[in-house]
Design a protein around this motif. Structure first.
Motif, PDB file in Angstrom:
ATOM      1  N   ARG A 198       9.349   4.923   1.513  1.00 36.21           N
ATOM      2  CA  ARG A 198       8.829   4.822  -0.067  1.00 36.21           C
ATOM      3  C   ARG A 198       8.888   6.190  -0.884  1.00 36.21           C
ATOM      4  NH1 ARG A 198      10.233  -0.463  -0.836  1.00 36.21           N
ATOM      5  NH2 ARG A 198       9.743  -1.457   1.118  1.00 36.21           N
ATOM      6  N   ILE A 211       2.409   1.931  -3.558  1.00 31.46           N
ATOM      7  CA  ILE A 211       1.281   2.330  -4.562  1.00 31.46           C
ATOM      8  C   ILE A 211       1.038   3.766  -4.240  1.00 31.46           C
ATOM      9  CG2 ILE A 211      -0.889   2.023  -5.370  1.00 31.46           C
ATOM     10  CD1 ILE A 211      -0.997  -0.898  -4.922  1.00 31.46           C
ATOM     11  N   LEU A 212       0.963   4.283  -3.109  1.00 32.55           N
ATOM     12  CA  LEU A 212       0.632   5.527  -2.518  1.00 32.55           C
ATOM     13  C   LEU A 212       1.571   6.245  -2.996  1.00 32.55           C
ATOM     14  CD1 LEU A 212      -1.082   7.352  -1.111  1.00 32.55           C
ATOM     15  CD2 LEU A 212      -0.013   6.858   1.119  1.00 32.55           C
ATOM     16  N   ALA A 213       2.897   5.987  -2.960  1.00 33.46           N
ATOM     17  CA  ALA A 213       4.132   6.866  -3.184  1.00 33.46           C
ATOM     18  C   ALA A 213       4.005   6.966  -4.595  1.00 33.46           C
ATOM     19  CB  ALA A 213       5.374   6.149  -2.786  1.00 33.46           C
ATOM     20  N   VAL A 264       1.689   6.934  -6.820  1.00 35.45           N
ATOM     21  CA  VAL A 264       0.425   7.670  -7.081  1.00 35.45           C
ATOM     22  C   VAL A 264       0.654   9.074  -6.917  1.00 35.45           C
ATOM     23  CG1 VAL A 264      -1.956   8.129  -6.653  1.00 35.45           C
ATOM     24  CG2 VAL A 264      -1.470   5.988  -6.880  1.00 35.45           C
ATOM     25  N   ILE A 265       1.452   9.408  -5.860  1.00 38.17           N
ATOM     26  CA  ILE A 265       1.711  10.939  -5.652  1.00 38.17           C
ATOM     27  C   ILE A 265       2.878  11.368  -6.601  1.00 38.17           C
ATOM     28  CG2 ILE A 265       2.781  12.269  -3.858  1.00 38.17           C
ATOM     29  CD1 ILE A 265       1.279  10.519  -1.534  1.00 38.17           C
ATOM     30  N   PRO A 284       1.037  -1.121   0.107  1.00 32.00           N
ATOM     31  CA  PRO A 284      -0.044  -0.052   0.202  1.00 32.00           C
ATOM     32  C   PRO A 284       0.753   1.342   0.000  1.00 32.00           C
ATOM     33  CG  PRO A 284      -0.813  -1.396   1.581  1.00 32.00           C
ATOM     34  CD  PRO A 284       0.749  -2.092   1.157  1.00 32.00           C
ATOM     35  N   PHE A 285       2.058   1.146   0.566  1.00 27.53           N
ATOM     36  CA  PHE A 285       2.900   2.450   0.622  1.00 27.53           C
ATOM     37  C   PHE A 285       3.490   2.708  -0.355  1.00 27.53           C
ATOM     38  CE2 PHE A 285       2.311   0.705   5.060  1.00 27.53           C
ATOM     39  CZ  PHE A 285       2.118   1.976   5.735  1.00 27.53           C
ATOM     40  N   PHE A 297       6.060   5.094   4.835  1.00 35.01           N
ATOM     41  CA  PHE A 297       5.609   6.144   3.873  1.00 35.01           C
ATOM     42  C   PHE A 297       6.663   6.806   3.416  1.00 35.01           C
ATOM     43  CE2 PHE A 297       4.176  10.598   3.173  1.00 35.01           C
ATOM     44  CZ  PHE A 297       3.353  10.356   2.312  1.00 35.01           C
TER      45      PHE A 297
END
Length: 223
Positions: free
Chosen positions: A137, A16-18, A20-21, A13-14, A134
């Motif tokens: 990553r 993917i979040l990184a 996307v941002i 999840p971290f 977070f």
């Protein structure tokens, strides 16, 4: 190389979040700088936005999950709208990788600040670990995108910058090899011995860049 789905599910999840941002900031930087230099093309298409949905490419995202290399939607730029097409073109193209470098620097700063202030000591272990993941990553992802996009292979930003820097005659010669350059790059990427002597040493620069960022931040915060 392997896809994101082969990573530890706790960190996925971290990652993917990184991504996307980082992809969103990268493409926004291209679109915003082009708009500010007089080209409304990306603005008219809604790309001067921090909404990830206008920048992420569905197929590119799927390939990222499966193969470990992907892409976002390229920002449309009409250089004829620039007063100085070559110079403005270089700046607009470089804006993407530079935005990732700046974002990585900001994340290093915030991460050091959080550790220096001891805020994680007041949190649960799960929350503290999530903050660590977070920032780690985000830093690694943005520096990877910064270095990756500077490689002078089409369709990466580094190639477009090289095109604008080179004289017209050299540029025309370079274009003859475009169709082969990306194939060569994929071979280097997926043939391990080739990658070990080319891309792997190149991406080891990430550690040096992090150390370069950390020193002034640590001095500023008195760490």
């Amino acid at each position: 190389m392997q896809g994101l789905l082969f990573n530890d599910w706790n960190t996925l999840p971290f990652i993917i979040l990184a991504l996307v941002i980082s992809f969103t900031i990268h493409e926004f930087a291209h679109a915003y700088s082009a708009y500010k230099f007089g080209d409304p093309t990306a603005y008219q298409m809604g790309r001067v936005s921090l909404n990830p949905m206008v920048h992420l490419d569905l197929f590119g995202s799927i390939v990222m999950l499966l193969a470990g290399i992907g892409w976002a939607k390229p920002v449309p730029v009409n250089r004829n709208n620039f007063k100085n097409p070559r110079l403005m073109g270089i700046i607009v193209t470089a804006a993407g990788p530079l935005s990732n470098l700046i974002l990585a620097f900001l994340c290093v700063f915030l991460y050091v600040l959080v550790q220096q202030q001891g805020w994680q000591g007041t949190m649960s272990k799960g929350s503290s670990d999530a903050i660590d993941q977070f920032f780690i990553r985000m830093i690694i992802t943005n520096l990877s995108l910064f270095l990756f996009n500077l490689i002078p292979i089409p369709p990466l930003d580094g190639y477009r910058i090289l095109q604008d820097i080179l004289p017209l005659r050299a540029n025309m010669r370079l274009q003859r090899f475009e169709q082969w350059a990306f194939i060569v790059f994929l071979l280097i990427l997926y043939i391990r011995p080739l990658r070990q002597i080319t891309l792997d040493p190149y991406f080891m620069l990430i550690d040096d860049i992090i150390n370069w960022m950390y020193r002034p931040i640590a001095a500023m915060l008195g760490v």
